[in-house]
Design an enzyme around this catalytic site. Structure first.
Site, short mmCIF file in Angstrom:
data_model
loop_
_atom_site.label_atom_id
_atom_site.label_comp_id
_atom_site.label_asym_id
_atom_site.label_seq_id
_atom_site.Cartn_x
_atom_site.Cartn_y
_atom_site.Cartn_z
N ARG B 23 50.29 -58.15 74.72
CA ARG B 23 49.66 -56.83 74.90
C ARG B 23 48.25 -56.91 75.49
NH1 ARG B 23 52.95 -52.85 73.32
NH2 ARG B 23 54.35 -53.24 71.59
N ARG B 27 45.61 -51.05 75.74
CA ARG B 27 44.56 -50.18 75.23
C ARG B 27 43.27 -50.87 74.81
NH1 ARG B 27 47.04 -46.30 70.89
NH2 ARG B 27 48.82 -47.74 70.87
N ARG B 36 44.86 -44.80 82.23
CA ARG B 36 45.84 -44.11 81.38
C ARG B 36 45.48 -42.63 81.22
NH1 ARG B 36 48.61 -42.07 78.77
NH2 ARG B 36 49.93 -42.59 76.99
N ASP B 73 57.83 -52.02 79.76
CA ASP B 73 58.26 -51.81 78.38
C ASP B 73 59.67 -52.36 78.22
OD1 ASP B 73 57.20 -49.92 75.93
OD2 ASP B 73 59.37 -50.21 75.93
N TYR B 149 66.83 -50.22 68.67
CA TYR B 149 66.29 -48.98 69.24
C TYR B 149 67.39 -48.02 69.63
CZ TYR B 149 61.32 -50.14 69.50
OH TYR B 149 60.02 -50.42 69.19
#
Lengths: 335, 335
Positions: B23, B27, B36, B73, B149
């Site tokens: 990651r 962010r 973003r 993703d 998922y």
């Protein structure tokens, strides 16, 4: 009196494995859901001794378990320390006020235990209702798990806020864990006085730590609890704490619960003689009867030669058919 | 070209451990948050190759990592198979439509890979932007994690619905895992064609299984992926899968990622010579600089004598100060 659980917990050889199920008193039973529907919410049930005793006894009558675990919640301890919890339908417990600073920790008091009279009353009523049929199990949350809730305010996938405290503020973390530990000891002593003949400490969020952190922030507090509340046998269940099994197996607890990811054979090298509890995957109970029986027997075989308390490896999931749980229990009792 | 990562992944002795961070493109970086904020949402970023390439390169420029992992993703695969995902601010991804029956599985098609041209375009643009400075890492989700998922529709603490399928409907479960596996192979082959020189398979929800289930429902599919996409080195990271380490260490992957709950010393008995990746606890990065440096060095020491790729033991948490991440990286590079 059926004292199979106590004898197995003490490491004695028993004619078969005693069996109980984590979350056996709860949503899997229609009789529980009927009571739950008739009242304002979860907390009313926890705080009304007559009702708590009634749902505690239900699985003894309906499922035939070898022990009744008192219906309550681990979060009564933070509440008794000054942080009340709320229960949100479908999303679980949460805390309107959480620990954000060191002065929040200083403002918390150590629970004397007397704040939780409704729990002891429920224990007394449960004993009366059971009339000696089976053992009553008391319980509390492990200090680290309570610490997580007090800091995060609710469940979390990573508990990164709680873990942040351990790394970034070790002294304050120990202070908080110390207060929780003392509160828990006071609480469990009063549960024993009220008549539980064994207790379990649930370290539900243990799995987010590591061997090193568990040794520093969990084991000393867990060991202190088991040492100070040693009038009755004790069980520790640290979910996900594969890295701490050798510490738990040499702890002051009489028995160690295994989650479904662990295999007793993998622990053989530790050479412990302690009683093990567990550990069937609760999702096995979603399958057909034949599969449930087969997997239950496989589970029993995996513990052969070890003092054993049969259980699932996690609390039973609320949408499980109670008849499958009964099949699990009957299979163990017939073994 | 900095090919440290490729050499370490292949098990070669390197002058120091290469380092990247799960990651790293995200962010934690103000430059990421600026981009973003200027667009409609997460999916626009994933599906716009120029932007995806830009945020992929950011950590190379800002943090000095030894590799760039393509910004995307794992859920692009279920989308390419017929189940589109959505990203909800603050709550993560979810699926409006999920797998409920066997006929839902039959209705899914195997992705050819060509549905995801925007990923390959982003890889091409990233390579152009990097101009050979560092390695580009591709990735995909492991079949079981994608399966979770597709059935649950979003993250879960227990993934009990997904686990239910394995016990109650093994044949249909294998059918679905098979389709996901074939789609993933097609996808990774096209990533390699577009120019990734290594890839990682993320089994994010592995920890809810057990040794037995992992052997049956994960290893055959993982091994097939690594075998069929063997043109470049491969890494597998199965978070929480402590029970599967010996299987993973004898798998077809070149390197195995460890989460922060595992200690390389505990794996020594397996006798594998494979490259290990990891595994500092990401919450260490919330502490002060001195502690970060100390824990980073301890982590490096724990891997000494083993071919090693330095990383965290989990994706970096989004509220981490990027300067601490840089300190982690600088400490590794200076070692």
């Amino acid at each position: 009196m059926n004292d199979l659980l106590l004898r197995a917990a003490r490491g004695e050889k028993t004619e078969r494995s005693p069996v109980w199920v984590m979350r056996q008193a709860g949503r899997i039973l229609p009789e529980y859901r009927a009571i739950r529907k008739s009242i304002s919410g979860f907390k009313e049930l926890v705080e009304t001794p007559e009702l708590a005793a009634e749902v505690t006894i239900q699985p003894v009558d309906i499922l035939g378990v070898d022990a009744a675990i008192i219906f309550s919640d681990i979060l009564v301890i933070p509440e008794a320390m000054g942080l009340p919890y709320q229960m949100e339908e479908g999303r679980g417990p949460w805390f309107p006020k959480v620990i954000k600073t060191e002065s929040d920790i200083n403002a918390l008091h150590v629970a004397e235990g007397s704040e939780l009279q409704y729990v002891y009353d429920a224990i007394l009523l449960t004993r009366k209702g059971l009339n000696g049929r089976v053992t009553v199990i008391g319980f509390a949350g492990a200090p680290f798990t309570i610490f997580c809730y007090m800091i995060e305010g609710r469940g979390s996938k990573t508990f990164s806020e709680a873990r942040k405290w351990l790394h970034a503020n070790p002294e304050a973390s120990h202070n908080l864990l110390e207060k929780i530990t003392q509160s828990t000891i006071n609480y469990l002593k009063l549960q024993v006085e009220a008549g539980v003949s064994i207790y379990q400490v649930f370290d539900s969020w243990a799995g987010v730590l590591s061997a090193e952190l568990y040794k520093e922030y969990c084991m000393p507090y867990l060991n202190r609890i088991a040492q100070e509340v040693s009038q009755v046998p004790s069980i520790v269940f640290a979910k996900g704490a594969h890295f701490a099994m050798s510490d738990l197996l040499s702890s002051n607890f009489n028995a160690v619960g295994l989650d479904w990811t662990l295999n007793p054979a993998d622990l053989a090298h530790i050479g412990s003689k302690k009683t093990l509890q567990g550990n069937m995957d609760p999702t096995v109970l979603y399958a057909d009867d034949q599969y449930v029986v087969q997997k239950t027997k496989e589970m029993l075989t995996s513990f052969s030669g070890i003092p054993h308390i049969a259980n699932l490896g996690h609390g039973v999931y609320p949408d499980t058919d109670w008849k499958k749980v009964k099949l699990f229990i009957d299979t163990i009792k017939a073994n």
